[in-house]
Design a protein around this motif. Sequence first.
Motif, PDB file in Angstrom:
ATOM      1  N   ASP A  54      -3.297 -33.736 -90.924  1.00 44.01           N
ATOM      2  CA  ASP A  54      -3.796 -32.545 -90.232  1.00 44.01           C
ATOM      3  C   ASP A  54      -4.387 -31.553 -91.224  1.00 44.01           C
ATOM      4  OD1 ASP A  54      -4.273 -31.179 -87.927  1.00 44.01           O
ATOM      5  OD2 ASP A  54      -2.173 -30.742 -87.463  1.00 44.01           O
ATOM      6  N   ASN A  62      -1.730 -22.580 -84.515  1.00 44.91           N
ATOM      7  CA  ASN A  62      -1.559 -23.910 -83.910  1.00 44.91           C
ATOM      8  C   ASN A  62      -2.351 -24.938 -84.707  1.00 44.91           C
ATOM      9  OD1 ASN A  62      -1.938 -21.917 -81.137  1.00 44.91           O
ATOM     10  ND2 ASN A  62      -0.059 -23.082 -81.431  1.00 44.91           N
ATOM     11  N   ARG A  64      -3.640 -29.351 -84.681  1.00 41.06           N
ATOM     12  CA  ARG A  64      -3.923 -30.448 -83.751  1.00 41.06           C
ATOM     13  C   ARG A  64      -2.781 -31.453 -83.642  1.00 41.06           C
ATOM     14  NH1 ARG A  64      -8.508 -34.280 -85.503  1.00 41.06           N
ATOM     15  NH2 ARG A  64      -6.670 -35.284 -86.361  1.00 41.06           N
ATOM     16  N   GLU A  65      -2.161 -31.795 -84.772  1.00 42.34           N
ATOM     17  CA  GLU A  65      -1.204 -32.903 -84.785  1.00 42.34           C
ATOM     18  C   GLU A  65       0.212 -32.511 -84.352  1.00 42.34           C
ATOM     19  OE1 GLU A  65      -2.008 -36.016 -85.166  1.00 42.34           O
ATOM     20  OE2 GLU A  65      -4.097 -35.646 -85.671  1.00 42.34           O
ATOM     21  N   THR A  66       0.428 -31.227 -84.127  1.00 41.75           N
ATOM     22  CA  THR A  66       1.743 -30.804 -83.616  1.00 41.75           C
ATOM     23  C   THR A  66       1.513 -30.006 -82.316  1.00 41.75           C
ATOM     24  OG1 THR A  66       1.625 -28.905 -85.108  1.00 41.75           O
ATOM     25  CG2 THR A  66       3.010 -30.757 -85.813  1.00 41.75           C
ATOM     26  N   PRO A  67       1.101 -30.700 -81.251  1.00 43.51           N
ATOM     27  CA  PRO A  67       0.774 -29.987 -80.007  1.00 43.51           C
ATOM     28  C   PRO A  67       1.966 -29.236 -79.424  1.00 43.51           C
ATOM     29  CG  PRO A  67       0.847 -32.361 -79.654  1.00 43.51           C
ATOM     30  CD  PRO A  67       0.939 -32.152 -81.126  1.00 43.51           C
ATOM     31  N   GLN A  68       3.178 -29.599 -79.878  1.00 46.07           N
ATOM     32  CA  GLN A  68       4.363 -28.892 -79.374  1.00 46.07           C
ATOM     33  C   GLN A  68       4.430 -27.454 -79.879  1.00 46.07           C
ATOM     34  OE1 GLN A  68       4.456 -31.281 -81.776  1.00 46.07           O
ATOM     35  NE2 GLN A  68       6.302 -31.215 -83.020  1.00 46.07           N
ATOM     36  N   ARG A  70       2.709 -24.954 -79.423  1.00 42.52           N
ATOM     37  CA  ARG A  70       2.352 -23.906 -78.453  1.00 42.52           C
ATOM     38  C   ARG A  70       3.546 -23.569 -77.549  1.00 42.52           C
ATOM     39  NH1 ARG A  70      -2.463 -26.036 -79.723  1.00 42.52           N
ATOM     40  NH2 ARG A  70      -4.237 -24.617 -79.616  1.00 42.52           N
ATOM     41  N   ALA A 301      -0.674 -23.767 -71.774  1.00 41.46           N
ATOM     42  CA  ALA A 301      -0.758 -25.068 -72.465  1.00 41.46           C
ATOM     43  C   ALA A 301       0.319 -25.981 -71.891  1.00 41.46           C
ATOM     44  CB  ALA A 301      -0.537 -24.874 -73.956  1.00 41.46           C
ATOM     45  N   ILE A 303       2.426 -29.863 -72.256  1.00 46.83           N
ATOM     46  CA  ILE A 303       2.711 -31.057 -73.059  1.00 46.83           C
ATOM     47  C   ILE A 303       3.713 -31.908 -72.285  1.00 46.83           C
ATOM     48  CG2 ILE A 303       4.591 -29.983 -74.398  1.00 46.83           C
ATOM     49  CD1 ILE A 303       3.620 -31.601 -76.828  1.00 46.83           C
TER      50      ILE A 303
END
Length: 478
Positions: A54, A62, A64-68, A70, A301, A303
């Motif tokens: 990333d 924020n 990209r590779e840790t969408p959690q 948010r 958001a 997930i």
Amino acid sequence: MTMRSDRSRGTSNPVPARSAHGGQAVVLGASIAGLTAATVLSCHYDHVVVLDRDQLPERPGNRRETPQDRHAHALLASGRDALEILFSGFTEELVAQGALCGDAAANGRYWQAGGWRRTEPAGVPLVSTTRTALEYAIRRRVVALRGVEIRQQTTVTGLCGTATGITGVRLAGGDVVDAALVVDATGRRHRSDQWLSELGCELPRTAGATVDLMYATQLLRRRRGDVSDGIVGQIIASTPSIGRGGLMMAVDGDRWLVTLAGYHGAHPPADQAGFEAFARTLPQPAIADLLGRAEPVTAIARIRYLASKRRYFEQLRRPPASYLAIGDALCSFNPIYGQGISVAALEANALGRLLDRHGAATGAMVRDWYATVAKAIVGPAWELAAGADWALPATTGDRPRGMALRTWYARQVLLATHVDSDINALLIRVHHLMAPPSTLLRPVLRVLRAARRARRAASAPSGHHDIRGRCKEDVGSG
Ligand SMILES: Cc1cc2nc3c(=O)[nH]c(=O)nc-3n(C[C@H](O)[C@H](O)[C@H](O)COP(=O)(O)OP(=O)(O)OC[C@H]3O[C@@H](n4cnc5c(N)ncnc54)[C@H](O)[C@@H]3O)c2cc1C
């Protein structure tokens, strides 16, 4: 792109200096497990290289590779303590970044099993902040460590070595990075089963629970005076009959973070009207009321978290030497219990102690690592999370034995927390991984008596539990 260690940033690593064993350690993943592992490795290896595919933000943000990132992230007291050991003064730094602190029982409110839990102080610290602020604070400390190098936008595509020992990693593009130890912190979407099988390694058994959980999260503006009652967070927990819940937490940047969650298809929508309507279906109105009055500062958001997953490396006869899985790559917990970060920080401290004892990542050290972590850290956390996951009738997967009795007793404990502040404090300590789940069995008679009192109070005509006529079922069916 490389971030080199830089002590001039004014943050220093307070981990007691230990003799380095020399050589190079490579950490895969620069999220929380990777960064905390790199911190302890810097005391044992001349050079620690942290590789992440990333782009890592220069400020809390924020990625990209840790969408959690948010979504709501609880920091358990055990995790906070573990981070303090690694980075002295860490909590103060979070507060300086805008985190709010308090006591987990007195400054957090929990609606569970159809009632409010007691609010007398439990002596368990609560720190409320965003995941992005937390990761940034950790990364800032690690960047300042001598001998640690973070290479971002660098993708690992495989391991090098043999079935008995790992000697490095392969990067996209074909380069190889040699390592005396590889620590795999690539998270719950890791590819390391494939990487290990390419070398002929025996793969660990896995187990898990499919919960099909959806999170939907929004940040809202927090006005001055919004937390004048000292309550920095409220959780309306899901119950087996409702299968949905939510929380609001006061976080850095004078914001509220609201996360709504639903299991097995009861998913919160991503549009504003649907999000607010979902909040109104919860058995308490606090979150819906907040959404009705506070100004949103982000879009909603979402997930989806399909299943928890644990890898049992400790059961392998000969796990490869010089390779360790850590953090979510070792065990990904249902996020609702807020355990992943704290488990990762506890594991990092355990790694430091085991390297002290063994001197190097030999086969014996690796076996010791998996056994220790399974017994003292991952096992108890998994037991807690699995206990609640299996209370949901639609959960599928590797159901542990004896779940019916455990689910029933867990419900009695929750009911007891409505009327008994000592039991409430004990449960908070267990949830914060400061005491093993077995501690809850000691006061069994007191728990059962208190649960009975709570049920009586709920069924009394003026019972405060019977809100919106929906919760008697949750209180009464124990
Ligand atoms: C919705 C949700 C909510 C959560 N809530 C909580 C909570 O309340 N409290 C809590 O403690 N935990 C929570 N967690 C768990 C928590 O986010 C993780 O436990 C924590 O981030 C530690 O994970 P990790 O570092 O092992 O992996 P991750 O955070 O997943 O990071 C993995 C890293 O590895 C990198 N990577 C992956 N593959 C490669 C590759 N091939 N090459 C190079 N780099 C690679 C990625 O870019 C990433 O930076 C939650 C998780 C989710 C999904």
